[in-house]
Design a protein around this motif. Structure first.
Motif, mmCIF file in Angstrom:
data_model
loop_
_atom_site.group_PDB
_atom_site.id
_atom_site.type_symbol
_atom_site.label_atom_id
_atom_site.label_comp_id
_atom_site.label_asym_id
_atom_site.label_seq_id
_atom_site.Cartn_x
_atom_site.Cartn_y
_atom_site.Cartn_z
ATOM 1 N N VAL A 7 0.858 -1.185 0.000
ATOM 2 C CA VAL A 7 0.000 0.000 0.000
ATOM 3 C C VAL A 7 0.891 1.230 0.000
ATOM 4 C CG1 VAL A 7 -1.643 1.342 1.404
ATOM 5 C CG2 VAL A 7 -1.888 -1.150 1.232
ATOM 6 N N ARG A 8 0.533 2.204 -0.837
ATOM 7 C CA ARG A 8 1.288 3.468 -0.840
ATOM 8 C C ARG A 8 0.337 4.645 -0.985
ATOM 9 N NH1 ARG A 8 2.917 7.391 -3.935
ATOM 10 N NH2 ARG A 8 1.966 6.481 -5.785
ATOM 11 N N VAL A 9 0.525 5.635 -0.136
ATOM 12 C CA VAL A 9 -0.150 6.924 -0.314
ATOM 13 C C VAL A 9 0.938 7.984 -0.373
ATOM 14 C CG1 VAL A 9 -2.405 6.369 0.689
ATOM 15 C CG2 VAL A 9 -0.554 7.074 2.193
ATOM 16 N N SER A 10 0.653 9.093 -1.043
ATOM 17 C CA SER A 10 1.698 10.087 -1.307
ATOM 18 C C SER A 10 2.150 10.873 -0.097
ATOM 19 C CB SER A 10 1.240 11.060 -2.395
ATOM 20 O OG SER A 10 1.074 10.349 -3.601
ATOM 21 N N SER A 11 1.274 11.033 0.905
ATOM 22 C CA SER A 11 1.650 11.822 2.078
ATOM 23 C C SER A 11 0.946 11.299 3.318
ATOM 24 C CB SER A 11 1.312 13.299 1.859
ATOM 25 O OG SER A 11 -0.071 13.449 1.621
ATOM 26 N N THR A 12 1.409 11.751 4.475
ATOM 27 C CA THR A 12 0.881 11.254 5.745
ATOM 28 C C THR A 12 -0.581 11.606 5.968
ATOM 29 O OG1 THR A 12 1.785 13.231 6.800
ATOM 30 C CG2 THR A 12 3.102 11.217 6.939
ATOM 31 N N ASP A 13 -1.090 12.655 5.283
ATOM 32 C CA ASP A 13 -2.485 13.034 5.502
ATOM 33 C C ASP A 13 -3.453 12.332 4.544
ATOM 34 O OD1 ASP A 13 -1.604 14.393 3.295
ATOM 35 O OD2 ASP A 13 -2.586 16.291 3.776
ATOM 36 N N GLN A 14 -2.920 11.508 3.642
ATOM 37 C CA GLN A 14 -3.799 10.756 2.746
ATOM 38 C C GLN A 14 -4.228 9.445 3.413
ATOM 39 O OE1 GLN A 14 -1.662 10.528 -1.031
ATOM 40 N NE2 GLN A 14 -3.037 12.060 -1.857
ATOM 41 N N ASN A 15 -5.403 8.965 3.001
ATOM 42 C CA ASN A 15 -5.982 7.794 3.650
ATOM 43 C C ASN A 15 -5.734 6.525 2.838
ATOM 44 O OD1 ASN A 15 -7.827 5.907 4.826
ATOM 45 N ND2 ASN A 15 -8.846 7.649 5.780
ATOM 46 N N GLU A 16 -5.231 5.498 3.525
ATOM 47 C CA GLU A 16 -4.920 4.228 2.837
ATOM 48 C C GLU A 16 -6.030 3.193 2.993
ATOM 49 O OE1 GLU A 16 -2.882 3.975 6.930
ATOM 50 O OE2 GLU A 16 -3.321 5.499 5.428
ATOM 51 N N ASP A 17 -7.161 3.578 3.609
ATOM 52 C CA ASP A 17 -8.234 2.618 3.933
ATOM 53 C C ASP A 17 -8.765 1.855 2.721
ATOM 54 O OD1 ASP A 17 -7.949 3.339 6.515
ATOM 55 O OD2 ASP A 17 -9.824 4.442 6.696
ATOM 56 N N ARG A 18 -8.938 2.556 1.609
ATOM 57 C CA ARG A 18 -9.509 1.915 0.409
ATOM 58 C C ARG A 18 -8.620 0.772 -0.071
ATOM 59 N NH1 ARG A 18 -9.828 3.059 -5.180
ATOM 60 N NH2 ARG A 18 -8.208 4.626 -4.941
ATOM 61 N N GLN A 19 -7.306 1.010 -0.058
ATOM 62 C CA GLN A 19 -6.361 -0.036 -0.472
ATOM 63 C C GLN A 19 -6.354 -1.190 0.529
ATOM 64 O OE1 GLN A 19 -2.433 1.562 -1.992
ATOM 65 N NE2 GLN A 19 -3.363 3.514 -1.398
ATOM 66 N N LEU A 20 -6.387 -0.853 1.816
ATOM 67 C CA LEU A 20 -6.368 -1.884 2.864
ATOM 68 C C LEU A 20 -7.605 -2.772 2.802
ATOM 69 C CD1 LEU A 20 -4.960 0.127 5.906
ATOM 70 C CD2 LEU A 20 -3.856 -1.798 4.759
ATOM 71 N N LEU A 21 -8.770 -2.175 2.536
ATOM 72 C CA LEU A 21 -10.014 -2.952 2.429
ATOM 73 C C LEU A 21 -9.923 -4.001 1.334
ATOM 74 C CD1 LEU A 21 -12.746 -0.209 2.976
ATOM 75 C CD2 LEU A 21 -12.414 -2.248 4.373
ATOM 76 N N GLU A 22 -9.330 -3.610 0.196
ATOM 77 C CA GLU A 22 -9.150 -4.551 -0.928
ATOM 78 C C GLU A 22 -8.253 -5.718 -0.520
ATOM 79 O OE1 GLU A 22 -10.318 -4.983 -3.881
ATOM 80 O OE2 GLU A 22 -11.397 -3.143 -4.339
ATOM 81 N N LEU A 23 -7.189 -5.415 0.179
ATOM 82 C CA LEU A 23 -6.241 -6.459 0.593
ATOM 83 C C LEU A 23 -6.846 -7.366 1.660
ATOM 84 C CD1 LEU A 23 -2.954 -4.332 0.710
ATOM 85 C CD2 LEU A 23 -3.715 -5.829 -1.131
ATOM 86 N N GLN A 24 -7.639 -6.780 2.550
ATOM 87 C CA GLN A 24 -8.326 -7.586 3.571
ATOM 88 C C GLN A 24 -9.365 -8.498 2.939
ATOM 89 O OE1 GLN A 24 -9.649 -4.478 6.200
ATOM 90 N NE2 GLN A 24 -7.590 -4.124 7.001
ATOM 91 N N ARG A 25 -10.022 -7.982 1.901
ATOM 92 C CA ARG A 25 -11.023 -8.787 1.179
ATOM 93 C C ARG A 25 -10.376 -10.028 0.564
ATOM 94 N NH1 ARG A 25 -12.528 -9.187 -3.961
ATOM 95 N NH2 ARG A 25 -11.155 -7.507 -4.651
ATOM 96 N N LEU A 26 -9.114 -9.882 0.168
ATOM 97 C CA LEU A 26 -8.369 -10.998 -0.423
ATOM 98 C C LEU A 26 -7.705 -11.880 0.638
ATOM 99 C CD1 LEU A 26 -6.810 -8.899 -3.300
ATOM 100 C CD2 LEU A 26 -8.394 -10.803 -3.632
ATOM 101 N N LYS A 27 -8.056 -11.576 1.921
ATOM 102 C CA LYS A 27 -7.570 -12.383 3.064
ATOM 103 C C LYS A 27 -6.036 -12.417 3.161
ATOM 104 C CE LYS A 27 -11.676 -15.208 3.721
ATOM 105 N NZ LYS A 27 -12.590 -14.335 3.014
ATOM 106 N N ILE A 28 -5.432 -11.252 2.931
ATOM 107 C CA ILE A 28 -3.977 -11.143 3.092
ATOM 108 C C ILE A 28 -3.694 -10.832 4.562
ATOM 109 C CG2 ILE A 28 -1.913 -9.822 2.450
ATOM 110 C CD1 ILE A 28 -3.403 -9.400 -0.300
ATOM 111 N N PRO A 29 -2.880 -11.638 5.228
ATOM 112 C CA PRO A 29 -2.609 -11.408 6.656
ATOM 113 C C PRO A 29 -2.074 -9.994 6.907
ATOM 114 C CG PRO A 29 -1.600 -13.468 5.905
ATOM 115 C CD PRO A 29 -2.089 -12.760 4.684
ATOM 116 N N LYS A 30 -2.518 -9.411 8.000
ATOM 117 C CA LYS A 30 -2.125 -8.043 8.348
ATOM 118 C C LYS A 30 -0.602 -7.896 8.425
ATOM 119 C CE LYS A 30 -3.816 -4.380 11.384
ATOM 120 N NZ LYS A 30 -4.599 -4.066 12.587
ATOM 121 N N ARG A 31 0.065 -8.938 8.955
ATOM 122 C CA ARG A 31 1.527 -8.887 9.100
ATOM 123 C C ARG A 31 2.233 -8.846 7.741
ATOM 124 N NH1 ARG A 31 0.073 -14.190 9.853
ATOM 125 N NH2 ARG A 31 1.093 -15.675 8.432
ATOM 126 N N ASN A 32 1.503 -9.247 6.670
ATOM 127 C CA ASN A 32 2.097 -9.283 5.333
ATOM 128 C C ASN A 32 1.731 -8.061 4.480
ATOM 129 O OD1 ASN A 32 3.183 -11.719 6.013
ATOM 130 N ND2 ASN A 32 2.009 -12.957 4.581
#
Length: 200
Positions: A7-32
């Protein structure tokens, strides 16, 4: 074989939630899941470098879109080559099913994937350059309107020369002058230098 997400966002004030939701949907372990909060102009990013050290042959790396991987045309192609050819890791770009190296193993599939990758990498860099240009134009327009950037300039008080005179005579300390002038000691000495230049 392990599944990883980047996951990459351009700056600290941008939100990475949308990318994280996709990865969680694919059952990728949080540690990975590896997250960087910085520009995509190059791959000198701490978490991406950690990810490279962790990935092994046969692992699968998921990214939401190619511009999350990076925004530098040549660098994206180079990293893709390192990951898929040298490290033998599969990459899945979630938003672009054609960029799934698990399915494009034959010559035609590889050829199509390479073309799509080159087009999307070009678009990613072009968008980065457009964003940069728009920012520069915005700053230029703001400056023309009188907007000042950087730290506000602390102007010395009206009685600054009188305070300096008292300091020179040893009646008050430099700290006292700085406090009475509502400035730091370093700013006081800088203003003092400026005063000397303007009176010579």
């Amino acid at each position: 074989m392990d599944k990883f997400g980047y996951v990459r966002v351009s700056s600290t004030d941008q939100n990475e939630d949308r990318q994280l939701l996709e990865l969680q949907r694919l059952k990728i372990p949080k540690r990975n899941i590896y997250i960087d909060k910085q520009s995509g102009k190059n791959f000198n990013r701490p978490r991406y470098i950690e990810l490279l050290k962790t990935l092994e042959k046969g692992d699968i790396l998921y990214v939401k879109s190619i511009d999350r991987l990076g925004r530098n045309y040549k660098e994206i192609l180079k990293q893709w080559q390192i990951l898929t050819k040298e490290m033998e890791v599969d990459i899945v770009v979630i938003d672009m099913p054609l960029l799934d190296t698990r399915t494009a193993k034959d010559l035609l599939g590889t050829f199509i994937a390479d073309i799509v990758l080159q087009v999307l990498s070009f678009v990613a860099q072009n968008e980065r350059e457009n964003i940069k240009r728009r920012q520069e134009e915005g700053i230029k327009a703001a400056k023309l309107r009188g907007v000042e950037f950087g730290r506000p300039v602390i102007k010395p008080p009206a009685n600054f020369q009188f305070l300096v005179k008292q300091w020179k005579q040893g009646k008050i300390s430099a700290d006292d002058v700085a406090k009475k002038s509502k400035m730091s000691i370093s700013t006081f000495y800088r203003r003092l230098r400026e005063l000397r230049i303007s009176t010579h």
